[in-house]
Scaffold this motif. Structure first.
Motif, PDB file in Angstrom:
ATOM      1  N   SER A  28      40.746  55.166 -28.020  1.00 11.36           N
ATOM      2  CA  SER A  28      41.050  53.741 -28.244  1.00 11.36           C
ATOM      3  C   SER A  28      41.868  53.166 -27.089  1.00 11.36           C
ATOM      4  CB  SER A  28      41.759  53.536 -29.588  1.00 11.36           C
ATOM      5  OG  SER A  28      42.987  54.209 -29.618  1.00 11.36           O
ATOM      6  N   ASP A  29      42.808  53.947 -26.545  1.00 12.51           N
ATOM      7  CA  ASP A  29      43.608  53.472 -25.407  1.00 12.51           C
ATOM      8  C   ASP A  29      42.715  53.180 -24.202  1.00 12.51           C
ATOM      9  OD1 ASP A  29      45.859  53.854 -26.947  1.00 12.51           O
ATOM     10  OD2 ASP A  29      46.629  55.561 -25.803  1.00 12.51           O
ATOM     11  N   MET A  30      41.812  54.115 -23.903  1.00 14.58           N
ATOM     12  CA  MET A  30      40.960  53.944 -22.725  1.00 14.58           C
ATOM     13  C   MET A  30      39.882  52.882 -22.954  1.00 14.58           C
ATOM     14  SD  MET A  30      40.668  57.732 -20.973  1.00 14.58           S
ATOM     15  CE  MET A  30      40.012  58.609 -22.398  1.00 14.58           C
ATOM     16  N   LEU A  31      39.326  52.836 -24.154  1.00 11.64           N
ATOM     17  CA  LEU A  31      38.276  51.861 -24.453  1.00 11.64           C
ATOM     18  C   LEU A  31      38.801  50.426 -24.383  1.00 11.64           C
ATOM     19  CD1 LEU A  31      35.347  51.406 -25.261  1.00 11.64           C
ATOM     20  CD2 LEU A  31      36.051  51.595 -27.652  1.00 11.64           C
ATOM     21  N   THR A  32      39.991  50.211 -24.902  1.00  6.00           N
ATOM     22  CA  THR A  32      40.598  48.875 -24.854  1.00  6.00           C
ATOM     23  C   THR A  32      40.705  48.379 -23.422  1.00  6.00           C
ATOM     24  OG1 THR A  32      41.842  49.284 -26.883  1.00  6.00           O
ATOM     25  CG2 THR A  32      42.675  47.553 -25.430  1.00  6.00           C
ATOM     26  N   VAL A  33      41.191  49.238 -22.530  1.00  9.34           N
ATOM     27  CA  VAL A  33      41.365  48.872 -21.125  1.00  9.34           C
ATOM     28  C   VAL A  33      40.012  48.733 -20.426  1.00  9.34           C
ATOM     29  CG1 VAL A  33      42.277  49.728 -18.929  1.00  9.34           C
ATOM     30  CG2 VAL A  33      43.683  49.837 -20.966  1.00  9.34           C
ATOM     31  N   ALA A  34      39.072  49.627 -20.752  1.00 13.66           N
ATOM     32  CA  ALA A  34      37.737  49.564 -20.141  1.00 13.66           C
ATOM     33  C   ALA A  34      37.084  48.219 -20.419  1.00 13.66           C
ATOM     34  CB  ALA A  34      36.865  50.699 -20.659  1.00 13.66           C
ATOM     35  N   LYS A  35      37.174  47.775 -21.658  1.00 20.30           N
ATOM     36  CA  LYS A  35      36.561  46.498 -22.041  1.00 20.30           C
ATOM     37  C   LYS A  35      37.326  45.304 -21.456  1.00 20.30           C
ATOM     38  CE  LYS A  35      34.220  47.925 -26.247  1.00 20.30           C
ATOM     39  NZ  LYS A  35      34.130  47.734 -27.698  1.00 20.30           N
ATOM     40  N   LYS A  36      38.651  45.355 -21.514  1.00 21.25           N
ATOM     41  CA  LYS A  36      39.469  44.240 -21.036  1.00 21.25           C
ATOM     42  C   LYS A  36      39.236  43.956 -19.556  1.00 21.25           C
ATOM     43  CE  LYS A  36      44.221  42.568 -20.704  1.00 21.25           C
ATOM     44  NZ  LYS A  36      45.621  42.815 -21.057  1.00 21.25           N
ATOM     45  N   TYR A  37      39.117  45.016 -18.749  1.00 23.65           N
ATOM     46  CA  TYR A  37      38.999  44.853 -17.307  1.00 23.65           C
ATOM     47  C   TYR A  37      37.590  45.107 -16.774  1.00 23.65           C
ATOM     48  CZ  TYR A  37      44.066  44.732 -17.418  1.00 23.65           C
ATOM     49  OH  TYR A  37      45.367  44.391 -17.679  1.00 23.65           O
ATOM     50  N   ALA A  39      35.941  47.848 -16.518  1.00 24.06           N
ATOM     51  CA  ALA A  39      36.113  48.961 -15.583  1.00 24.06           C
ATOM     52  C   ALA A  39      34.885  49.866 -15.553  1.00 24.06           C
ATOM     53  CB  ALA A  39      37.343  49.782 -15.977  1.00 24.06           C
ATOM     54  N   ASP A  40      34.586  50.379 -14.359  1.00 23.21           N
ATOM     55  CA  ASP A  40      33.530  51.390 -14.231  1.00 23.21           C
ATOM     56  C   ASP A  40      33.999  52.702 -14.842  1.00 23.21           C
ATOM     57  OD1 ASP A  40      31.619  49.786 -12.852  1.00 23.21           O
ATOM     58  OD2 ASP A  40      32.862  49.967 -11.057  1.00 23.21           O
ATOM     59  N   PHE A  41      35.285  52.996 -14.639  1.00 21.86           N
ATOM     60  CA  PHE A  41      35.884  54.106 -15.378  1.00 21.86           C
ATOM     61  C   PHE A  41      37.386  53.917 -15.505  1.00 21.86           C
ATOM     62  CE2 PHE A  41      35.946  55.943 -11.081  1.00 21.86           C
ATOM     63  CZ  PHE A  41      37.065  56.758 -11.034  1.00 21.86           C
ATOM     64  N   VAL A  42      37.936  54.583 -16.522  1.00 24.85           N
ATOM     65  CA  VAL A  42      39.353  54.482 -16.852  1.00 24.85           C
ATOM     66  C   VAL A  42      39.963  55.867 -16.719  1.00 24.85           C
ATOM     67  CG1 VAL A  42      41.003  53.933 -18.674  1.00 24.85           C
ATOM     68  CG2 VAL A  42      38.934  52.572 -18.435  1.00 24.85           C
ATOM     69  N   VAL A  43      41.173  55.917 -16.191  1.00 21.25           N
ATOM     70  CA  VAL A  43      41.887  57.171 -15.971  1.00 21.25           C
ATOM     71  C   VAL A  43      43.088  57.232 -16.905  1.00 21.25           C
ATOM     72  CG1 VAL A  43      43.091  58.594 -14.272  1.00 21.25           C
ATOM     73  CG2 VAL A  43      41.236  57.080 -13.538  1.00 21.25           C
ATOM     74  N   GLY A  44      43.209  58.334 -17.651  1.00 20.32           N
ATOM     75  CA  GLY A  44      44.347  58.532 -18.534  1.00 20.32           C
ATOM     76  C   GLY A  44      45.252  59.640 -18.036  1.00 20.32           C
ATOM     77  N   GLY A  45      46.415  59.752 -18.651  1.00 20.06           N
ATOM     78  CA  GLY A  45      47.383  60.774 -18.263  1.00 20.06           C
ATOM     79  C   GLY A  45      47.072  62.128 -18.871  1.00 20.06           C
TER      80      GLY A  45
END
Length: 191
Positions: A28-37, A39-45
């Motif tokens: 959910s953290d990565m999907l929210t950011v992927a959709k908002k921006y 993004a081609d891909f999202v990087v998490g910690g």
């Protein structure tokens, strides 16, 4: 993993090794950011957990600094920040747009024995228009100390070639973003 990319029917793809964990809010953290921006891909910690089975000891490595970073096109400063604050060797801490992977034909190099993840991530960095990192830990990597040597023994024949290949892919990514790989600040990654 290549078969997974081909057979996936969703909009996004992520990976998790069988002996590791995606944290409960990771997707959910990565999907929210992927959709908002977009993004081609999202990087998490990532959180590293070293387990010494002989001594029955467990050590958790503090994660790298977490913050929202947006990498557009060839922004060298954002690339440096993304590289310094994230584990860019692993594909398991990332959420990829499936359309991005399909449209650019990005797949894992099945000839590599080690560092195939980094080769895949480097391919993504060379094609991505937008990469975003989230400010949360999404992945827990378990490292069993007494099993690593067995893996290296099995793959020793190809190990040096694969490391050289990974180094060249890293160099290619740095050159693409206009960053000098030989600056002192990158010494720890050259090792």
């Amino acid at each position: 993993r290549n078969l997974g990319i081909e057979l996936a029917t969703g909009d996004y793809v992520t990976f998790c090794d069988a002996d590791d964990e995606l944290l409960p809010s990771a997707l959910s953290d990565m999907l929210t950011v992927a959709k908002k921006y977009s993004a081609d891909f999202v990087v998490g910690g990532i959180e590293n957990v070293s387990i010494d089975q002989r001594r029955n000891e467990k050590r958790i490595t503090s994660p790298l600094e977490r913050e929202l970073i947006i990498l557009n096109d060839r922004d060298a400063l954002a690339f440096c920040k993304l590289w310094e604050n994230n584990d860019m060797l692993s594909s398991c801490t990332k959420l990829f747009s499936r359309d991005f992977l399909i449209n650019y034909g990005i797949r894992y190099n099945e000839k590599l024995v080690v560092l195939e993840d980094f080769d895949f991530v480097a391919s993504c960095l060379l094609k991505a228009k937008k990469v975003v990192s989230v400010d949360s830990i999404v992945y827990r990597y378990f490292h069993y100390i007494n099993t690593g040597a067995n893996y290296l023994r099995r793959s020793r024949r190809d190990f040096a070639d694969d490391v050289a290949h990974a180094y060249n892919r890293q160099k290619q990514a740095f050159e693409y973003y206009g960053v000098d790989l030989f600056e002192n600040r990158w010494r720890r990654w050259r090792c």
